[in-house]
Design an enzyme around this catalytic site. Structure first.
Site, short mmCIF file in Angstrom:
data_model
loop_
_atom_site.label_atom_id
_atom_site.label_comp_id
_atom_site.label_asym_id
_atom_site.label_seq_id
_atom_site.Cartn_x
_atom_site.Cartn_y
_atom_site.Cartn_z
N CYS A 1 -0.83 10.37 -3.38
CA CYS A 1 -0.38 9.07 -3.87
C CYS A 1 0.98 8.79 -3.24
O CYS A 1 1.92 9.58 -3.43
CB CYS A 1 -0.27 9.14 -5.40
SG CYS A 1 0.41 7.65 -6.15
N CYS B 1 -0.93 3.34 0.93
CA CYS B 1 -1.40 3.54 -0.45
C CYS B 1 -2.78 4.12 -0.28
O CYS B 1 -3.60 3.55 0.46
CB CYS B 1 -1.46 2.21 -1.21
SG CYS B 1 -2.41 2.33 -2.76
N1 DGL Z 1 -2.95 5.40 -4.57
C1 DGL Z 1 -1.59 5.25 -4.90
C2 DGL Z 1 -0.65 5.20 -3.73
O1 DGL Z 1 -0.94 5.79 -2.71
C3 DGL Z 1 -1.20 4.49 -6.12
C4 DGL Z 1 -1.69 3.09 -6.30
C5 DGL Z 1 -1.27 2.61 -7.65
O2 DGL Z 1 -1.54 3.30 -8.63
O3 DGL Z 1 -0.65 1.53 -7.72
O4 DGL Z 1 0.41 4.64 -3.81
#
Ligand code: DGL
Length: 283
Positions: free
Chosen positions: A70, A206
């Site tokens: 993440c 993301c």
């Molecule tokens: N998948 C996550 C990232 O890479 C988080 C997305 C989220 O929860 O807003 O930032």
């Protein structure tokens, strides 16, 4: 023993898939904090506390090493946890637990330089500027991590971070292709207007966005190279494990998927990406 992979939701599966392909014998436990997703619009304190809780859950499940799949958690929480929490945590657990992020390997892939490298600022004239667009959550964009860290290493690369509010939530909810394309096209148009031309390269900063990478490819200028965060993370994890044999990672090829949300099948968008049905158990 297993390697833990953590994300606010299903986005981290894009990283998990690359790790599993690279290390098929290793045991992995994936944790999606879907009860609290998305993280991208949350405060820094919330992101730190939620990330810490996710790591605790994975340490309890037997993981010594957790990969934050993440960007938002890696940008906002990782350094805080490494500096102020992990040393005590190791003492309490009596194990060499650690947490790794995904932004360092992505920046290494984007700059072509090892993390330790920081450019000497000689004020040389840059002949041709390489424009790199980073599509990310509002929290990651506000941290300016990509701009700051890439600028330390490469004066010939200019980073434009484009916050994409709601996109992770849409992917998490399994939005349809037409709505996703509309949203992605608007973000690509917005960064293109700010730059004044199309970016030369892009990072899907993301992990949810990798699930709709084809939609980004279609919206960007044809042939725009995308820096592949999942592969960069797999490279970094392999190198880390080679240097740190103290981490027991299991060798049965075990896969577990946990969620803090409602267990059961995931939406079609995610399952199509995954290539099969994907069931989560309650974390
Ligand atoms: N998948 C996550 C990232 O890479 C988080 C997305 C989220 O929860 O807003 O930032």
């Amino acid at each position: 023993m297993a390697i833990g992979v953590f994300d606010s939701g299903v986005g981290g599966l894009s990283v998990h898939r690359a790790l599993v392909r690279r290390m098929p014998q290793t045991d992995f436990i994936y944790l999606a904090d879907q009860a609290n997703a998305p993280y991208g619009g949350r405060t820094g304190e919330e992101i730190v506390e939620l990330t810490k809780a996710g790591c605790v859950r994975l340490f309890e499940a037997g993981c010594d090493l957790v990969v934050l799949a993440c960007n938002t958690a890696s940008a906002i929480a990782l350094r805080r946890l490494q500096q102020t929490w992990l040393p005590d945590c190791r003492r309490t657990l009596g194990r060499p637990v650690n947490v790794l992020g995904i932004i360092v390997p992505t920046i290494e892939a984007a700059t072509g330089l090892p993390w330790e490298h920081e450019a000497e600022r000689r004020g040389d004239k840059v002949e041709k500027l390489d424009i790199l667009a980073v599509f990310c959550t509002p929290a990651t964009a506000a941290s300016r991590v990509y701009e700051i860290e890439i600028d330390k290493r490469r004066q010939d690369v200019a980073v434009f971070a484009q916050p994409c509010p709601e996109l992770a939530r849409m992917i998490e909810a399994g939005a349809g292709a037409v709505d996703l394309a509309k949203a992605v096209e608007a973000h690509v148009a917005s960064v293109t207007t700010r730059i004044g031309r199309a970016p030369d390269r892009a990072i899907l900063g993301c992990t949810h966005y990798e699930i709709v990478a084809d939609i980004f490819r279609a919206a960007l200028k044809p042939g725009t190279p995308l820096i592949h965060q999942p592969d960069a993370t797999a490279d970094a994890l392999e190198a880390y494990l080679a240097k740190h044999p103290e981490y027991r990672t299991g060798d049965g090829g075990q896969r577990r998927f946990l969620t803090t949300g409602v267990p059961g099948a995931q939406n079609m968008l995610v399952e199509t990406f995954w290539g099969g049905s994907l069931s989560f158990e309650k974390a």
